[in-house]
Design a protein around this motif. Structure first.
Motif, short mmCIF file in Angstrom:
data_model
loop_
_atom_site.label_atom_id
_atom_site.label_comp_id
_atom_site.label_asym_id
_atom_site.label_seq_id
_atom_site.Cartn_x
_atom_site.Cartn_y
_atom_site.Cartn_z
N TYR A 15 0.84 -1.21 0.00
CA TYR A 15 0.00 0.00 0.00
C TYR A 15 0.87 1.25 0.00
O TYR A 15 0.58 2.22 -0.70
CB TYR A 15 -0.93 -0.03 1.21
N PHE A 16 1.96 1.22 0.78
CA PHE A 16 2.89 2.34 0.80
C PHE A 16 3.52 2.54 -0.57
O PHE A 16 3.66 3.67 -1.04
CB PHE A 16 3.98 2.12 1.86
N ALA A 17 3.93 1.45 -1.23
CA ALA A 17 4.55 1.55 -2.56
C ALA A 17 3.57 2.16 -3.56
O ALA A 17 3.96 3.00 -4.39
CB ALA A 17 5.01 0.17 -3.04
N GLN A 22 2.28 7.28 -6.57
CA GLN A 22 1.41 8.40 -6.89
C GLN A 22 2.04 9.73 -6.48
O GLN A 22 1.94 10.72 -7.20
CB GLN A 22 0.06 8.22 -6.22
N CYS A 23 2.72 9.74 -5.34
CA CYS A 23 3.39 10.96 -4.88
C CYS A 23 4.54 11.33 -5.82
O CYS A 23 4.76 12.51 -6.10
CB CYS A 23 3.92 10.79 -3.46
N VAL A 24 5.27 10.35 -6.30
CA VAL A 24 6.36 10.62 -7.23
C VAL A 24 5.80 11.23 -8.52
O VAL A 24 6.36 12.19 -9.06
CB VAL A 24 7.16 9.33 -7.54
N ALA A 25 4.69 10.71 -8.99
CA ALA A 25 4.08 11.25 -10.21
C ALA A 25 3.62 12.69 -10.00
O ALA A 25 3.80 13.55 -10.86
CB ALA A 25 2.90 10.38 -10.63
N ASN A 35 -1.74 9.28 -16.01
CA ASN A 35 -2.52 9.22 -14.76
C ASN A 35 -1.63 8.72 -13.63
O ASN A 35 -0.87 7.76 -13.78
CB ASN A 35 -3.71 8.28 -14.96
N GLN A 36 -1.73 9.37 -12.47
CA GLN A 36 -0.85 9.01 -11.35
C GLN A 36 -1.16 7.63 -10.78
O GLN A 36 -0.30 7.02 -10.16
CB GLN A 36 -0.88 10.08 -10.27
N LYS A 37 -2.35 7.11 -11.01
CA LYS A 37 -2.66 5.75 -10.56
C LYS A 37 -1.84 4.72 -11.32
O LYS A 37 -1.52 3.66 -10.80
CB LYS A 37 -4.15 5.47 -10.69
N ILE A 38 -1.47 5.04 -12.55
CA ILE A 38 -0.61 4.14 -13.33
C ILE A 38 0.78 4.07 -12.69
O ILE A 38 1.38 3.01 -12.61
CB ILE A 38 -0.54 4.59 -14.79
N ALA A 41 0.47 1.90 -9.63
CA ALA A 41 0.43 0.49 -10.00
C ALA A 41 1.80 0.00 -10.45
O ALA A 41 2.19 -1.13 -10.15
CB ALA A 41 -0.60 0.28 -11.10
N GLY A 42 2.55 0.84 -11.13
CA GLY A 42 3.90 0.47 -11.56
C GLY A 42 4.82 0.24 -10.38
O GLY A 42 5.59 -0.73 -10.36
N PHE A 43 4.76 1.11 -9.39
CA PHE A 43 5.57 0.93 -8.18
C PHE A 43 5.14 -0.32 -7.43
O PHE A 43 5.97 -1.04 -6.88
CB PHE A 43 5.46 2.16 -7.28
N LEU A 44 3.85 -0.61 -7.42
CA LEU A 44 3.35 -1.82 -6.76
C LEU A 44 3.85 -3.07 -7.47
O LEU A 44 4.27 -4.03 -6.82
CB LEU A 44 1.83 -1.80 -6.71
N VAL A 45 3.83 -3.06 -8.79
CA VAL A 45 4.36 -4.20 -9.56
C VAL A 45 5.84 -4.38 -9.30
O VAL A 45 6.32 -5.51 -9.11
CB VAL A 45 4.07 -4.01 -11.07
#
Length: 67
Positions: A15-17, A22-25, A35-38, A41-45
């Protein structure tokens, strides 16, 4: 008990990742193009990939204090 703690830790860091991505974006202003959600999701992957590739080392580090 250890499985519950490990699973909770895995989801908390995931969840933090996601939020950190999103914060980095937002901070780099790339959210104007993508979109910052992408990014989240990239950081989560990336986090899940990192955990899977280093699974043995992570388990050893997690179990060391319990021995």
């Amino acid at each position: 008990m250890t499985l519950i703690i490990g699973t909770l830790f895995f989801f908390a860091v995931g969840y933090f990742a996601y939020n950190f991505g999103q914060c980095v974006a937002k901070f780099s202003r790339l959210n104007k193009f993508i979109n910052q959600k992408i990014f989240g999701a990239g950081f989560l992957v990336f986090y899940v990939y990192f955990v899977i590739t280093n699974q043995e080392k992570i388990i050893d580090a997690f179990m060391a204090p319990l021995r």
